[in-house]
Design an enzyme around this catalytic site. Structure first.
Site, PDB file in Angstrom:
ATOM      1  N   GLU A 120       3.056   0.869   0.134  1.00 39.50           N
ATOM      2  CA  GLU A 120       4.326   0.584  -0.532  1.00 39.50           C
ATOM      3  C   GLU A 120       5.106  -0.515   0.167  1.00 39.50           C
ATOM      4  OE1 GLU A 120       4.763   1.606  -3.383  1.00 39.50           O
ATOM      5  OE2 GLU A 120       3.152   3.080  -3.383  1.00 39.50           O
TER       6      GLU A 120
ATOM      7  N   HIS B 157      -3.056  -0.521 -11.394  1.00 37.79           N
ATOM      8  CA  HIS B 157      -3.697   0.426 -10.483  1.00 37.79           C
ATOM      9  C   HIS B 157      -5.211   0.456 -10.687  1.00 37.79           C
ATOM     10  CE1 HIS B 157       0.484   1.905 -10.396  1.00 37.79           C
ATOM     11  NE2 HIS B 157       0.194   2.223  -9.142  1.00 37.79           N
TER      12      HIS B 157
END
Length: 522
Positions: A331, A418
């Site tokens: 992240e 993703h």
């Protein structure tokens, strides 16, 4: 899990803010980056007019310096954003490369930004009506007239930004671009990139804290990274974690401090990796650490580095925070991407963006050498988000998750980022370890190739450095997989030399994931 103890004033993670590259990185040759910083940016800002003239910019175009990367041989790589007749150009970024004598040596990612007119036929309100409200709650909307660079050339468009929270409580900043002449929706992507996970996994660790009894603070005194509790919220400043005896948490979710320790450790280890291995001092390369604002109750963690926010979670299992090492590194690496290439979160660029975070999340995990969460090529293997004991993603064979692709083709860009990340994740494993069956650090892998070839890895350390240079020096917002191939090969040659085992291995790994040969040769 054992009680987690942190001693104030310890130096295990104390980093010099302006620390030099590691001995290995410094030995890579003239392409190793030297600190650039605000002074270099200021110098390049003073040269904007000269650069505009050298590039023969069209009427109405103007440049803004975003970042500067300086090599030790004096070569510089200046990343620019553009405006056209005063309008912000979305996707108009490019990198100009100066040789050691300061002369322009070429550009990367430069595209035409001129539109015939900057007068819109469609009103702002009419453009905004084209955007569906969807499941965003408490949403606010702004509308800006911009020039959008598309696959079919520049278009006058409205950037309609809806900021809010989705039904599953995921924060969102959704950009939708509407043609300012005919009202057609041209493109859309969310500014906030999401990952998923939960769990407390770092085990028994020691961190640097601040303060003194009876009010120790969960704050690294060197980098300034600190952790706050959002107390079940999805945004806000949170409350600073403090403790009377400097012994934090109990290793389970019954004590909120346990999640805070994971978050603080992940932030520090991510900074440690970028600083000591890649020579980057945080997201903005300023030497500041990462305030990690943490809560659980609806399974979200907010990480802030140098003022940049990354939010991750999915609410599937809301008992635990999202704080495993590779997830934290993943992240925070979205912030690095945003402040280097700025890869947009859609199409091929979205897949490259997501894979970049997987690559550097993996690198953080390996570099941390934490016995409770050892290095591997599995993403989110500790968090068991689906309850089946399986990782979120597999770098050796991405298709094992049932949705990602092992190989690249022109349809990959249609996937969610993703899953379009799969080919680059596959490239990273092949470039690092090679193809076929093998056991690495106690984990069994079996990585196929898309062309039936056999690939010999060049080592994870080299693959990381090659991809970081590609990201920071050559890629731009809308780069695709073919552009990534050229950027990586060029980076390998910069670092290790033309014809080196590394440049040849990087190219072969791209062959092996189906990205065809482009202009750059090893």
């Amino acid at each position: 899990m054992k009680r987690i103890t942190m001693a104030a004033g310890t130096t295990c993670l104390a980093l010099a803010v302006a620390a030099p590259l590691s001995a290995h990185a410094a030995g890579l040759g003239s392409a190793s980056p030297a600190p650039s910083g605000p002074a270099s940016v200021a110098v390049e800002k003073s040269r904007v007019a000269d650069m505009a003239a050298a590039l023969h910019l069209g009427s109405g175009e103007a440049l803004q310096v975003k970042t500067v990367v300086s090599d030790r041989d004096g070569t510089t790589h200046v990343r620019y954003e553009r405006t056209f007749q005063g309008l912000r150009v979305v996707g108009g970024d490019f990198v100009a490369h100066r040789n050691g004598k300061g002369a322009l040596a070429g550009t990367s990612g430069r595209a035409s930004v001129a539109v015939a007119s900057t007068s819109a036929s469609l009103s702002r309100s009419a453009a905004a009506s084209k955007v569906a409200v969807g499941d965003l709650k408490a949403a606010s909307t702004t509308t800006e007239l911009v020039v959008l660079v598309t696959d079919h050339g520049p278009r006058l468009a409205y950037d309609i930004l809806r900021s809010g929270v989705r039904a599953d409580q995921t924060p969102s900043r959704l950009h939708t671009f509407v043609d300012a002449r005919n009202g057609k929706v041209l493109d859309s992507w969310d500014e906030i990139a999401d990952g998923t996970g939960h769990g407390i996994h770092v085990g028994d660790v020691t961190l640097s804290t601040s303060g003194a009894a009876p009010s120790y603070q969960l704050k690294n005194p060197t980098t300034g990274a600190f952790t706050t509790d959002l107390n079940g919220a999805t945004k806000g400043t949170g409350t600073q974690f403090t403790d009377a005896d400097d012994v934090w948490g109990n290793g389970s979710t019954t004590d909120r401090q346990s999640a805070a320790v994971d978050a603080q450790y992940g932030a520090d280890k991510t900074y440690d990796y970028y600083n000591t291995v890649l020579g980057r001092r945080g997201i903005w390369d300023t030497g500041k650490g990462a305030p990690s604002r943490v809560h659980y109750g609806d399974a979200y963690v907010n990480a802030f580095w140098d003022g940049t926010q990354m939010t991750y979670g999915d609410g599937i299992n809301n008992a635990n925070p999202l704080t495993s090492l590779d997830v934290s590194g993943h992240e925070m690496s979205h912030g690095v991407t945003e402040n280097t290439a700025g890869l947009v979160y859609r199409g091929d660029a979205g897949g490259l963006n997501e894979a970049t975070s997987d690559i550097f999340g993996t690198a953080v995990e390996w570099n941390a050498a934490n016995a409770s969460d050892p290095g591997d090529y599995l993403i989110g293997e500790e968090i068991n988000i689906r309850g089946d004991g399986k990782p979120l993603r597999y770098m050796d064979q991405p298709s094992k998750d049932g949705k990602s692709r092992d190989c690249w083709d022109s349809t990959v860009k249609k996937l969610d980022p993703h899953y379009s990340s799969g080919p680059l994740n596959h490239w990273f494993f092949l470039a690092s370890e090679g193809s076929g069956a093998k056991t690495v650090n106690g984990v069994a892998y079996n990585s196929p190739t898309c062309d039936g070839s056999t690939v010999t890895g060049v080592g994870r350390d080299a693959a990381e450095k090659v991809w970081y240079r590609a990201l920071s020096v050559y890629l731009t917002k809308r780069s695709d997989y073919p552009a990534a191939r050229d950027a990586a090969i060029k980076s390998a040659k910069d670092l290790y030399g033309a014809g080196s085992a590394q440049s040849v291995g990087v190219a072969k790994a791209f062959d092996a994931i189906g990205v065809p040969k482009q202009a750059e040769t090893p």
